[in-house]
Write a protein that holds these residues in place. Structure first.
Motif, short mmCIF file in Angstrom:
data_model
loop_
_atom_site.label_atom_id
_atom_site.label_comp_id
_atom_site.label_asym_id
_atom_site.label_seq_id
_atom_site.Cartn_x
_atom_site.Cartn_y
_atom_site.Cartn_z
N ASP A 111 0.82 -1.21 0.00
CA ASP A 111 0.00 0.00 0.00
C ASP A 111 0.85 1.27 0.00
N THR A 112 2.15 1.11 0.12
CA THR A 112 3.05 2.26 0.06
C THR A 112 2.90 2.95 -1.28
N ALA A 113 2.48 4.20 -1.24
CA ALA A 113 2.16 4.95 -2.46
C ALA A 113 1.78 6.36 -2.06
N GLU A 114 1.48 7.18 -3.07
CA GLU A 114 0.95 8.52 -2.80
C GLU A 114 -0.53 8.51 -3.13
N TYR A 115 -1.32 9.12 -2.25
CA TYR A 115 -2.77 9.11 -2.38
C TYR A 115 -3.28 10.54 -2.56
N PHE A 116 -4.16 10.69 -3.54
CA PHE A 116 -4.69 12.00 -3.87
C PHE A 116 -6.20 12.01 -3.72
N CYS A 117 -6.68 13.01 -3.02
CA CYS A 117 -8.10 13.27 -2.93
C CYS A 117 -8.46 14.29 -4.02
N ALA A 118 -9.64 14.15 -4.62
CA ALA A 118 -10.02 15.05 -5.70
C ALA A 118 -11.50 15.36 -5.63
N VAL A 119 -11.86 16.53 -6.09
CA VAL A 119 -13.26 16.96 -6.14
C VAL A 119 -13.55 17.43 -7.56
N SER A 120 -14.79 17.22 -7.99
CA SER A 120 -15.16 17.68 -9.32
C SER A 120 -15.06 19.19 -9.37
#
Lengths: 115, 114
Positions: free
Chosen positions: A85-94
């Motif tokens: 699960d090591t990674a970069e995570y991005f939250c996004a909104v329309s």
């Protein structure tokens, strides 16, 4: 205008521990919300999405997120993480295009899972 | 299988030169996007298109241009490259977001401007 704030730039955690990656958004209109994951040297791929309906959304790899309209949050959780699960995570909104597909991304949270 | 491809994957150029990054998708999506990714900034939208002959400016469009002559391609042009444009560039495509809720991303093009 819409905006996204990811409250932690880096989250270190031990393997098999639970994790929560925090995301807050601002918008004056109804939104769609997303979490994307980026593994090293790769493009982004969709983890999960909230379009409407149930506020608890389940995604791939055991991740889930809860849409909280009153707190304008969309936090990502996993009860037990793995090294992979090591990674970069991005939250996004329309974005201003609404349902057309223009997304506004947060600055990302790097999840580092240690053995 | 449908896919989205970017080329070149890596490029080094000099200040002032014109550079074009290609993006080709076989999803038959109407929507296409260009983002740049920089440390501490996440992904920022450069330009986007909702169909042939349609182009729109995003958050960081200065110094960049795009054209959409067909459904499959959205090339990104840097008219006169600057060191501030050193970055990783991602192309993405989607259908109507309310239906699929997903952007499909290419693997990125790393551009270095010396």
């Amino acid at each position: 205008a819409q905006s996204v704030t990811q409250l932690d730039s880096q989250v270190p955690v031990f393997e098999e521990a639970p994790v929560e990656l925090r995301c807050n958004y601002s918008s004056s209109v109804s939104v769609y919300l997303f979490w994307y994951v980026q593994y090293p040297n790769q493009g982004l791929q969709l983890l999960l999405k909230y379009l409407s309906g149930s506020t608890l959304v389940k995604g791939i790899n055991g991740f889930e997120a809860e849409f909280n309209k009153s707190q304008t949050s969309f936090h990502l959780r996993k009860p037990s993480v793995h090294i992979s699960d090591t990674a970069e995570y991005f939250c996004a909104v329309s974005g201003s295009g609404g349902s057309q597909g223009n997304l506004i991304f947060g600055k990302g949270t790097k999840l580092s899972v240690k053995p | 299988d449908a896919e989205i491809t970017q080329s070149p994957r890596h490029k080094i150029t000099e200040t002032g030169r014109q550079v074009t990054l290609a993006c080709h998708q076989t999803w038959n999506h109407n929507n296409m996007f260009w983002y740049r990714q920089d440390l501490g900034h996440g992904l920022r939208l450069i330009h986007y298109s909702y169909g042939v002959q349609d182009t729109n400016k995003g958050e960081v469009s200065d110094g960049y241009s795009v054209s959409r002559s067909n459904t499959e391609d959205l090339p990104l042009t840097l008219e006169s490259a600057a060191s501030s444009q050193t970055s990783v560039y991602f192309c993405a495509s989607s259908e109507f977001l309310g239906n699929t809720g997903e952007l499909f991303f290419g693997e990125g093009s790393r551009l270095t401007v010396l």
